[in-house]
Design a protein around this motif. Sequence first.
Motif, PDB file in Angstrom:
ATOM      1  N   LEU A  72       0.962  -1.636   0.131  1.00 23.88           N
ATOM      2  CA  LEU A  72      -0.137   0.331  -0.234  1.00 23.88           C
ATOM      3  C   LEU A  72       1.069   1.174   0.236  1.00 23.88           C
ATOM      4  N   GLU A  73       0.091   2.456  -0.877  1.00 27.40           N
ATOM      5  CA  GLU A  73       0.796   3.158  -0.508  1.00 27.40           C
ATOM      6  C   GLU A  73       0.155   4.853  -0.326  1.00 27.40           C
ATOM      7  N   MET A  74      -0.348   5.415   1.242  1.00 26.01           N
ATOM      8  CA  MET A  74      -0.508   6.221   1.258  1.00 26.01           C
ATOM      9  C   MET A  74      -0.308   7.292   0.665  1.00 26.01           C
ATOM     10  N   PRO A  75      -2.625   7.372   0.005  1.00 26.03           N
ATOM     11  CA  PRO A  75      -2.001   8.679  -1.599  1.00 26.03           C
ATOM     12  C   PRO A  75      -1.819  10.048  -0.100  1.00 26.03           C
ATOM     13  N   GLU A  76      -1.645  10.996  -1.048  1.00 23.70           N
ATOM     14  CA  GLU A  76      -1.368  12.753  -0.619  1.00 23.70           C
ATOM     15  C   GLU A  76      -2.826  13.006   0.228  1.00 23.70           C
ATOM     16  N   GLN A  77      -3.702  12.774  -0.376  1.00 23.32           N
ATOM     17  CA  GLN A  77      -4.974  13.126  -0.163  1.00 23.32           C
ATOM     18  C   GLN A  77      -5.470  11.748   0.317  1.00 23.32           C
ATOM     19  N   PRO A  78      -5.851  11.101   1.398  1.00 23.18           N
ATOM     20  CA  PRO A  78      -6.731   9.676   1.527  1.00 23.18           C
ATOM     21  C   PRO A  78      -8.005  10.149   1.406  1.00 23.18           C
ATOM     22  N   THR A  79      -8.690   8.655   1.133  1.00 22.36           N
ATOM     23  CA  THR A  79     -10.302   9.223   1.036  1.00 22.36           C
ATOM     24  C   THR A  79     -10.527   7.553   1.869  1.00 22.36           C
ATOM     25  N   TRP A  80     -12.038   7.894   2.488  1.00 17.64           N
ATOM     26  CA  TRP A  80     -12.409   6.394   3.809  1.00 17.64           C
ATOM     27  C   TRP A  80     -12.363   5.615   3.004  1.00 17.64           C
ATOM     28  N   ASP A  81     -12.602   5.429   1.656  1.00 14.44           N
ATOM     29  CA  ASP A  81     -12.338   4.174   0.498  1.00 14.44           C
ATOM     30  C   ASP A  81     -11.325   3.710   0.424  1.00 14.44           C
ATOM     31  N   PHE A  82     -10.512   4.206   0.811  1.00 12.02           N
ATOM     32  CA  PHE A  82      -9.035   4.134   0.529  1.00 12.02           C
ATOM     33  C   PHE A  82      -8.529   3.749   2.114  1.00 12.02           C
ATOM     34  N   ILE A  83      -9.299   4.451   3.405  1.00  9.75           N
ATOM     35  CA  ILE A  83      -9.050   3.379   3.922  1.00  9.75           C
ATOM     36  C   ILE A  83      -8.902   2.993   4.574  1.00  9.75           C
ATOM     37  N   LYS A 131     -25.742   9.091   8.453  1.00 16.87           N
ATOM     38  CA  LYS A 131     -26.372   7.675   7.972  1.00 16.87           C
ATOM     39  C   LYS A 131     -24.429   7.295   7.584  1.00 16.87           C
ATOM     40  N   LYS A 132     -24.071   7.670   6.511  1.00 18.04           N
ATOM     41  CA  LYS A 132     -22.589   6.816   5.758  1.00 18.04           C
ATOM     42  C   LYS A 132     -21.580   7.126   6.721  1.00 18.04           C
ATOM     43  N   ALA A 133     -21.070   8.264   7.121  1.00 20.25           N
ATOM     44  CA  ALA A 133     -20.319   8.328   8.516  1.00 20.25           C
ATOM     45  C   ALA A 133     -20.760   7.520   9.507  1.00 20.25           C
ATOM     46  N   VAL A 134     -21.631   6.993  10.314  1.00 19.73           N
ATOM     47  CA  VAL A 134     -21.789   6.439  11.622  1.00 19.73           C
ATOM     48  C   VAL A 134     -22.005   5.089  10.663  1.00 19.73           C
ATOM     49  N   THR A 135     -22.338   4.437  10.014  1.00 21.35           N
ATOM     50  CA  THR A 135     -22.315   3.231   9.192  1.00 21.35           C
ATOM     51  C   THR A 135     -20.676   2.685   8.847  1.00 21.35           C
ATOM     52  N   PRO A 165      -3.310  13.415   6.114  1.00 18.67           N
ATOM     53  CA  PRO A 165      -4.689  14.500   6.302  1.00 18.67           C
ATOM     54  C   PRO A 165      -5.524  13.397   6.817  1.00 18.67           C
ATOM     55  N   ALA A 166      -6.815  14.480   7.217  1.00 13.88           N
ATOM     56  CA  ALA A 166      -7.609  13.644   7.739  1.00 13.88           C
ATOM     57  C   ALA A 166      -7.862  13.135   6.265  1.00 13.88           C
ATOM     58  N   PRO A 167      -9.172  11.927   5.999  1.00 10.06           N
ATOM     59  CA  PRO A 167      -9.385  11.596   5.405  1.00 10.06           C
ATOM     60  C   PRO A 167     -10.725  12.280   4.835  1.00 10.06           C
ATOM     61  N   CYS A 168     -11.279  11.685   2.952  1.00 15.32           N
ATOM     62  CA  CYS A 168     -12.097  12.997   2.965  1.00 15.32           C
ATOM     63  C   CYS A 168     -13.804  11.167   2.366  1.00 15.32           C
ATOM     64  N   GLY A 169     -14.530  12.042   2.640  1.00 12.55           N
ATOM     65  CA  GLY A 169     -15.745  10.780   2.191  1.00 12.55           C
ATOM     66  C   GLY A 169     -16.722  11.618   1.175  1.00 12.55           C
ATOM     67  N   ILE A 170     -16.209  12.699   0.184  1.00 11.59           N
ATOM     68  CA  ILE A 170     -16.859  13.291  -0.590  1.00 11.59           C
ATOM     69  C   ILE A 170     -16.168  13.518  -1.412  1.00 11.59           C
TER      70      ILE A 170
END
Length: 444
Positions: free
Chosen positions: A157-168, A226-230, A290-295
Motif C-alpha cells: 500500500l501507498e498512502m495517497p497525498e489526500q486519503p479517502t475513506w474508501d482507501f482507508i 448515516k454514511k459516516a456512522v455506518t 491529512p484527514a480522510p475525505c468521504g465526498i
Amino acid sequence: MNYSTTRTVLAAATALAAFAWQAPAHAQTTLTIGTVNNSDMVRMQGLSSEFEAANPDIKLDWVTLEENILRQRVTTDIATNGGQFDVMTIGTYEVPIWAKQDWLKPLDGLGEAYDEGDLIPAIKNALSVDGTLYAAPFYAESVLTLYRKDLFEEAGLEMPEQPTWDFIAEAAEKVTDKEAGVYGLCLRGKPGWGENMAFLGNMAREFGANYFDADWQPQFESEGWKKAVTLYVDLMTKYGPPGAASNGFNENLSLFGQGKCGMWMDASVAASFVTDPKQSQVPDQVGFAPAPCGIESCPNNGYNWLWAWSLAIPASSEKAEAAQSFISWATSKEYLALVAEKEGWANVPPGTRTSLYENPEYTEAAPFAEATLTAINNADPSMGGGKPYVGLQFAAIPEFQGIGTAVGQQMAAALSGSATVDQALSQAQAIAVREMTRGGYIKN
C-alpha cells in the motif's frame, strides 16, 4: 532601670527587629490549577518546580483529571461561581461562550515579553473575544492520519497525498492481523462530546453533514451522518481493537505506541508521542497524512478540526495577578525552550506559536511539524457551509456540551452493538431536537 534590665530589654528589641526583618514581604499565594491528564500537561506539572523556584511567593496545587471529568468539574465550578480553581484548562469551545458571559478574566497582564503577536492567528482568534485574549494556548491541534509505514509496505500500500475513506477501508482490511495483535484502525469510541463526538462530528463533516442546518434543525438523520456512522461502526467492528467503545484519545495513544494500530485518525498532538522512542515501540515507522475525505469535492488537506487546550482564569478567582504570571510562563517561548532542553525539541507542546515552526531545530526534529501546521491553517471555524454556528467538531453554543455528551452515548451504543446505527441516530435526533427546542433555537 539597672544595666542588666537595660541589656535584657535591648536584646528583646533586637530579636523582635530581626524577626520583623526576616518575615516575608508577601504571604505565599497558592494557585489551584485544574488540568487534563494528557501527556503534555503531566509534563508541565513535572516542570512546574522551575516556576515555583523563580516565584517563591507562589505555590501550585494541581488537580489533574481524566478529560470527561475535567470538563464536568470546571463547567460546574464556573457556572456556579464556585471558586474551586484559579487556573482552568479549557478549550476553543468554552472560551467564546464563557467570556461573553463574563465568566473569564481577560489576560491583560501576561507581560511585554510574552509576545502575544507570535501566537498562530487561527489559534489566537479562537481564544479571543472582540480582540481580547481570554485564554492562552498551551498546545493546539488539528487532525492527522497516523499510519504504520512498515505495515503499508508489507501490504503493498501507498498512502495517497489526500486519503479517502474508501482507501482507508481497503487499507484497514489489508493491514489487520488479529492473530499478531495488530488492528487495521483505532478510532475514538469512548462517549463524550470531546471524545467520540470530536471524532465523529468531524467524520460526519467529511461526508457533507453538520450538526445543524441554517435553521438550527439537528441533522443526525441526514444521509451524511448515516454514511459516516455506518462506515465507522463497520470498520471498527471488523478491523478495530476489542472494547473500542471504551477507548478515547489516551487509550488509542497507548495502543498505537504499542504497535497495535495500523492507522489512527486523531489529534495531531499525538504525533510527538508516537514518534518518541521513550513512549513508542514504533517511533521510526510512523507516517503522516491529512484527514480522510468521504465526498468527491474534497477540499485541500481534508476536513480538519481546530482545538487548543488552553489556560484561563475564572472570574471567581481572587488571585488573577499570580495566575497570569503562571499562565505567561507555561505558554511562553521560554517554556518551549525548557521542554526542548529537558525532553528534546520534538516533544515541545505544538501548534501555538509561529516562531516554533520557523525554528529549524524544531522542524528538523519533528517530522510531523509541516503536516500539523498545514492542518491547523486549513481549519476554518468561521461561519459557512450553511451552518449558523462557529465551530468545526463542535457548535459553539452552551447547549452543545449536553447534546454532544448524550449523542456520544448513543454512538457508543451503536459501536458496542447494543443499538443499531439507525436506532442510535434516531435517538440522537430526538435528543437534539428536544434540547434545541428548550433552548429556543427551534420555534414550535
